[in-house]
Structures are given as structure tokens and as C-alpha cells.
Design an enzyme around this catalytic site. Structure first.
Site, short mmCIF file in Angstrom:
data_model
loop_
_atom_site.label_atom_id
_atom_site.label_comp_id
_atom_site.label_asym_id
_atom_site.label_seq_id
_atom_site.Cartn_x
_atom_site.Cartn_y
_atom_site.Cartn_z
N LYS A 108 29.71 38.68 38.98
CA LYS A 108 30.41 37.81 38.04
C LYS A 108 30.85 36.50 38.70
O LYS A 108 30.66 35.41 38.14
CB LYS A 108 31.61 38.56 37.44
N ASP A 135 32.56 38.62 32.07
CA ASP A 135 33.86 39.15 32.47
C ASP A 135 34.44 39.94 31.31
O ASP A 135 33.77 40.18 30.31
CB ASP A 135 34.80 38.02 32.92
#
Length: 320
Positions: A243, A262
Site C-alpha cells: 500500500k 487502504d
DNA sequence: TAATACAGGAGCAAG
DNA sequence: CTTGCTCCTGTATTA
């Protein structure tokens, strides 16, 4: 001491500062008296906007390397106006029109068409790769408010004083060498970085000790590297997972199609795009599902999917 | 008022 | 490849 303002013809649907500078891309912009300010490249940049103009001003320290704070006077930057314009244009990615992109995404995605009107002017910034890397290492298990606090602390403690204006002292974001030499894991912990202290310090050390690696980080903007190569390159730094790698690649290295998944993206993917993401294991996001969801959004939005994601992400953030 | 739950990613170990 | 736990702090909720 007055700022000298310059204008760019640019309506709010191309850029909307009040949301853009708070939406979790950059963490060091502050609004005072309707003026946004931060430091970029050892200068202070001021931004504000009207109905159809984006206005900017800039200050820099009169001395290059400043240790005697009191002697420094703010210096107007009339002579280097073109440099500042270039700096701001690059930072704000002004060569790209998002009005066109919004239309394109709306035509491909009915949900985007429905909700995006209230979130016009959210573009992707092109930030400094090093600062973006450190900022997003700090972002793990964290929220915008605290990440901002941490980024400001890094500048105040380990950066260089640039200039004082309207009662605010401005500091540069520390370089890898500055951070590696002036900070320690312990000092970062004292500043409230928690377990991220080690990651920040080790990453700073890696880049301070290896100039070639630091150059390579910046060179990853080149289109001769694929998105996958950039992603893999970033994973070598401590505290960087999939991420964070996607955030750094998207927000500082021109990888416009990457969609960092996320918790907010996971939520709106399930809520608004749902069908294939709801059934699977509820709590955590497996790496297979991470890749799957990224592909889903690129397929939907196309080569600027990362930019589209930022619009919906901003919508999901409840900006204080 | 104090304890507790929860939110938010990376990294590691074990299944 | 997936699951579950730890890391750290701030805020919201509960006893």
C-alpha cells in the site's frame, strides 16, 4: 512585509485547494488567513484562489545555509518568478487537465458520475519522492492528523530553518543525510513515531549511505521503468509494504494508474462497487485481494485510475 | 474517572 | 497463499 502575488488562470474545478491540501496526499500544508503555505525545495510557497484564478507567492531565505536564525530577513522572489511558477506547476501537475479526466471517468462509471460533482478539483500532486516515502512510512496504522503532526515534527527538529513570515517559522523537510545524522531511532520515538521510528531511521540511513540509491529513487519517475518495477523497488525500504509503495509511486513517481488499497478504498469498493469484494474474508485484506482490487479499478477507470481513486478517497475522508 | 475497544498497515511466523 | 499476532498512539465508548 507584503507578499508579491502572481496569478494563473485556473478555475476551482481544476484545483480546489481546501480539499486537495487536506485529503491525505500531502501532510505539511497549513491554512492561515485563507492562505495555504508549506515549504518546497528550501522555499516557502503560498497559495490561495479566487473564482477563476490560482494565486501564488514565495519566500526564500537570503542565505543558503542558515544557522544564525535571527539575522535572516525574508526576501522577495520577484527575480525568480519563473522558477517558482515551474516549481508550482510541477508540484500541482498543472499540465494535466482534470476536467477532461472527470468527464472520462464519469462516462465509464455511473457511480463516479453521481458523486464526483461535489468533489471537483481533486487532482494528484507530484511530490518529492523522498519526502513522500518517509511521510507514507509514517502513515501505517495512522490517521491524517497524526501523520501531519509527525511530518511537521521532522522538519522542526531535523530540517533547516528557512524563513519566518506572519509569526510562523518555516523549516525544510530534512534530507536523508540530515535525518540520518541528526536523528536516531530513540529521538524519533520521543517525538511520538512509535514503532515507525525504526523504519524512518533505517530508510534515512539507507538513502544517506548510498547516494546511487537516492539518485535511483528519483530516477524511478522515468517511463523506462514499469509500474511493477517501481513498486518492487520501493518494497526494499523498511516500513514499506504494497500500500505504501503504491502511494509513493502514485504521488511522487508518475505512476498515474496505481490505486493504493487502504481501509477507505476497501470500504467504498465493498459499499459502492461491491459485488465481488463482499463475500470474501471480512476482516483483513489478503495480498491476492489487494492485487485483484487494484486491477478492478484500473479496468474501470483506465490509465489515470490513481487520480480517480483520490476523488473518491477524499469523499470518504471526513475532513474536519 | 478509569478501563476498554477500536482504527489504521507492515512484517513476521506458522498453518 | 492465507491467517493471526505484534507494533504505537489517539479517540470514542463503556463500566
Amino acid at each position: 512585509m507584503n507578499l508579491v502575488w502572481h496569478s494563473i488562470n485556473l478555475p476551482p474545478n481544476e484545483i480546489y485547494l481546501d480539499k486537495l491540501l487536506r485529503c491525505g496526499q500531502a501532510f505539511r500544508w497549513v491554512k492561515n488567513n485563507n492562505i495555504w503555505s508549506s515549504t518546497l525545495n528550501n522555499r516557502v510557497v503560498f497559495l490561495r484562489q479566487t473564482e477563476d484564478q490560482l494565486e501564488y507567492a514565495s519566500l526564500t531565505s537570503s542565505q543558503k545555509n542558515s544557522s544564525n536564525i535571527k539575522k535572516l530577513q525574508p526576501k522577495l522572489e520577484e527575480d525568480t518568478q519563473d522558477d517558482v511558477l515551474g516549481l508550482i506547476s510541477n508540484y500541482l501537475n498543472l499540465q494535466i487537465s482534470i476536467v477532461q479526466l472527470y468527464k472520462d471517468w464519469a462516462s465509464k462509471d455511473a457511480h463516479f458520475a453521481k458523486v464526483s460533482a461535489a468533489f471537483a478539483g481533486i487532482r494528484m500532486l507530484q511530490q518529492d519522492p523522498w519526502e513522500t516515502l518517509i511521510s507514507f512510512i509514517c502513515s501505517s496504522n495512522n490517521n491524517v492528523k497524526r501523520i501531519s503532526k509527525m511530518c511537521h515534527a521532522l522538519c522542526l527538529e531535523y530540517g533547516d530553518f528557512i524563513v519566518e513570515y506572519a509569526g510562523t517559522k518555516y523549516y525544510s523537510f530534512p534530507t536523508p543525510v540530515q535525518l540520518a545524522s541528526r536523528a536516531s531511532e530513540a529521538s524519533l520515538r520521543e517525538l511520538g513515531f512509535g514503532y515507525r521510528a525504526r523504519y524512518v531511521y533505517e530508510t534515512a540511513q539507507m538513502l544517506a549511505d548510498d547516494k546511487a540509491l537516492f539518485m535511483q529513487l528519483h530516477s524511478m519517475r522515468s517511463s523506462s521503468f514499469t509500474d511493477e518495477q517501481v513498486h518492487e523497488f520501493l518494497l526494499q525500504f523498511k516500513g514499506v509494504g504494497p500500500k505504501v509503495a503504491d502511494c509513493v509511486a502514485l504521488m511522487s513517481l508518475n505512476r498515474h494508474s496505481l490505486v493504493p488499497i487502504d481501509t477507505h478504498v476497501l470500504q467504498f469498493a465493498r459499499r459502492d462497487y461491491s459485488y465481488k469484494f463482499r463475500g470474501r474474508s471480512n476482516a483483513t485484506l489478503s495480498s491476492a485481494m489487494y492485487v485483484d482490487m487494484k486491477r478492478f479499478f484500473v479496468d474501470k477507470w483506465g490509465s489515470y485510475a490513481g487520480w480517480a481513486h483520490s476523488v473518491l478517497f477524499t469523499r470518504d475522508l471526513k475532513l474536519e
